[in-house]
Design a protein around this motif. Sequence first.
Motif, short mmCIF file in Angstrom:
data_model
loop_
_atom_site.label_atom_id
_atom_site.label_comp_id
_atom_site.label_asym_id
_atom_site.label_seq_id
_atom_site.Cartn_x
_atom_site.Cartn_y
_atom_site.Cartn_z
N GLU A 81 1.01 -1.44 0.65
CA GLU A 81 0.05 -0.02 0.03
C GLU A 81 1.00 0.99 0.15
OE1 GLU A 81 -3.22 2.20 2.60
OE2 GLU A 81 -2.77 -0.04 3.23
N ALA A 82 1.79 1.23 0.62
CA ALA A 82 2.32 2.51 0.64
C ALA A 82 3.40 2.68 -0.59
CB ALA A 82 3.70 1.84 2.00
N LEU A 83 3.69 1.25 -0.99
CA LEU A 83 4.81 1.28 -2.45
C LEU A 83 3.99 2.48 -3.57
CD1 LEU A 83 6.35 -1.94 -2.32
CD2 LEU A 83 7.67 0.67 -2.87
N GLU A 84 2.52 1.50 -3.18
CA GLU A 84 1.03 1.98 -4.18
C GLU A 84 0.83 3.63 -4.54
OE1 GLU A 84 -1.09 2.70 -7.44
OE2 GLU A 84 0.10 1.28 -6.54
N ARG A 85 1.37 4.26 -2.52
CA ARG A 85 0.69 5.66 -2.42
C ARG A 85 1.97 6.12 -3.61
NH1 ARG A 85 -0.88 4.17 2.85
NH2 ARG A 85 1.23 4.70 3.57
N PHE A 86 3.56 5.49 -2.75
CA PHE A 86 4.74 6.30 -3.56
C PHE A 86 4.87 6.76 -5.08
CE2 PHE A 86 8.88 6.66 -5.01
CZ PHE A 86 9.46 7.82 -3.80
N ASN A 87 4.45 5.30 -5.29
CA ASN A 87 3.75 5.42 -7.34
C ASN A 87 3.07 6.47 -7.95
OD1 ASN A 87 5.01 4.50 -9.63
ND2 ASN A 87 3.08 3.17 -10.08
N SER A 88 1.71 6.29 -6.87
CA SER A 88 0.49 7.10 -7.50
C SER A 88 0.82 9.46 -7.42
CB SER A 88 0.11 7.47 -6.57
OG SER A 88 -0.70 6.34 -7.27
N ALA A 89 2.14 9.16 -6.88
CA ALA A 89 2.71 10.56 -6.53
C ALA A 89 4.09 10.35 -7.09
CB ALA A 89 3.37 10.99 -5.07
N HIS A 90 4.81 10.21 -8.08
CA HIS A 90 5.70 9.35 -8.80
C HIS A 90 5.55 8.64 -10.13
CE1 HIS A 90 7.04 10.39 -4.40
NE2 HIS A 90 8.49 11.36 -5.06
N PRO A 91 4.70 9.11 -10.93
CA PRO A 91 4.48 8.36 -11.86
C PRO A 91 5.02 8.67 -12.94
CG PRO A 91 3.07 10.53 -12.14
CD PRO A 91 3.87 10.39 -10.64
N TRP A 92 4.95 7.42 -14.07
CA TRP A 92 5.84 6.97 -15.15
C TRP A 92 5.47 5.97 -16.00
CZ3 TRP A 92 9.59 2.90 -16.41
CH2 TRP A 92 9.45 2.02 -15.16
N ASP A 93 5.61 6.46 -17.50
CA ASP A 93 5.85 5.10 -18.11
C ASP A 93 5.97 4.32 -18.45
OD1 ASP A 93 4.33 5.17 -20.99
OD2 ASP A 93 3.86 6.78 -21.20
N HIS A 94 5.73 3.54 -17.61
CA HIS A 94 6.62 2.01 -18.25
C HIS A 94 6.16 1.39 -19.85
CE1 HIS A 94 4.82 2.21 -14.58
NE2 HIS A 94 5.53 1.33 -14.09
N ASN A 95 6.06 1.56 -20.30
CA ASN A 95 5.86 1.47 -21.68
C ASN A 95 7.14 2.23 -22.50
OD1 ASN A 95 3.67 -0.40 -21.61
ND2 ASN A 95 2.36 1.42 -21.71
N ALA A 96 6.56 4.10 -22.49
CA ALA A 96 7.77 4.63 -23.32
C ALA A 96 9.64 3.87 -22.61
CB ALA A 96 7.51 5.85 -22.22
N HIS A 97 8.93 4.15 -21.11
CA HIS A 97 10.30 2.94 -20.78
C HIS A 97 10.94 1.97 -21.62
CE1 HIS A 97 13.59 1.28 -17.72
NE2 HIS A 97 13.44 0.18 -18.19
N TYR A 98 10.58 1.23 -22.31
CA TYR A 98 11.01 0.76 -23.69
C TYR A 98 11.17 0.36 -25.21
CZ TYR A 98 10.82 -3.06 -19.17
OH TYR A 98 11.08 -4.18 -18.51
N HIS A 99 11.33 2.40 -25.16
CA HIS A 99 10.71 2.57 -26.36
C HIS A 99 12.73 2.58 -26.69
CE1 HIS A 99 6.99 4.73 -26.45
NE2 HIS A 99 6.62 3.59 -26.21
N PRO A 100 13.48 2.87 -26.12
CA PRO A 100 14.69 3.17 -26.33
C PRO A 100 14.79 1.30 -27.33
CG PRO A 100 14.25 5.02 -24.64
CD PRO A 100 13.41 3.40 -24.86
N TRP A 101 14.76 0.74 -26.49
CA TRP A 101 15.39 -0.71 -26.86
C TRP A 101 14.24 -1.43 -27.84
CZ3 TRP A 101 11.70 -5.02 -27.27
CH2 TRP A 101 11.83 -5.70 -27.76
N LEU A 102 13.30 -0.74 -28.40
CA LEU A 102 12.66 -0.54 -29.42
C LEU A 102 13.26 -0.72 -30.13
CD1 LEU A 102 8.06 -1.48 -29.65
CD2 LEU A 102 9.31 -0.21 -30.99
N LEU A 103 13.13 0.68 -30.35
CA LEU A 103 13.99 0.93 -31.50
C LEU A 103 14.69 0.24 -32.38
CD1 LEU A 103 13.45 5.23 -30.62
CD2 LEU A 103 12.39 3.35 -32.82
N ARG A 104 16.08 0.02 -30.96
CA ARG A 104 17.21 -1.11 -31.25
C ARG A 104 16.70 -2.07 -32.01
NH1 ARG A 104 18.66 1.08 -26.07
NH2 ARG A 104 18.08 -0.49 -24.84
N ARG A 105 15.39 -2.14 -32.04
CA ARG A 105 15.45 -3.88 -32.80
C ARG A 105 15.04 -3.26 -34.60
NH1 ARG A 105 17.31 -3.89 -28.11
NH2 ARG A 105 17.69 -6.34 -27.63
N LEU A 106 14.94 -2.00 -34.92
CA LEU A 106 14.71 -1.61 -36.09
C LEU A 106 15.58 -0.94 -36.71
CD1 LEU A 106 11.43 0.23 -34.67
CD2 LEU A 106 11.49 -2.56 -35.57
#
Length: 217
Positions: free
Chosen positions: A10-35
Amino acid sequence: MQILTPRVLEALERFNSAHPWDHNAHYHPWLLRRLPRRFDRALDVGCGSGDLARLLASRAREVHGIDSDREIVQRARESTPPRAPVTFAVTDASDRLPPGPYDVITCAAVLHHLPLSETLAAFRQRLAAGGTLVVIGLAREETLVERLLGSVSIPLNAATGWVKNRGRTASRPVSMTAVTRVPGATFAEIVREARRILPGARIRRRLFWRYTLVWRA
């Protein structure tokens, strides 16, 4: 000993809600390296606000982004420079995909919303010879290894959110405001269907509750 107790989670969920980030965009550089460095036509299935489609446009002659959410497609259009070689359309990928062929097809955190076998087969049919399919997906946790990866991802997720939001006011990325669905297929089921429909596909479990699939026609 249970480290990730309900109170810790529950504490981690509250922290993540206050510090959000895009999990999919995290993999965009990895994705581009496959193209390839340059390619002709690309299709981004479930394009959302268009971030990935715009990245693909830096390498492609033309990019088509599709999403079933009319409001987010409009936002993608408004966020895209007029001269960028990108078009967006409101399309339900579970009903039909543009005819193709495409040199690149991408699908980030969308496949679990669609019929698995039928969608993989549609990707195969629309991919040009020598083309590349890259999927960033979600699977239902089933095995001990998957649960361990999920447990490791929780504190890493919080740490990444803190680093990415340090020194600025956090706001939820647009892609994180979309309606999500709990994955129905397990990783093993996805692997089985992918290898049946896309022989030679490379599939890997990843951190942050994701798996990746790469297939070249």
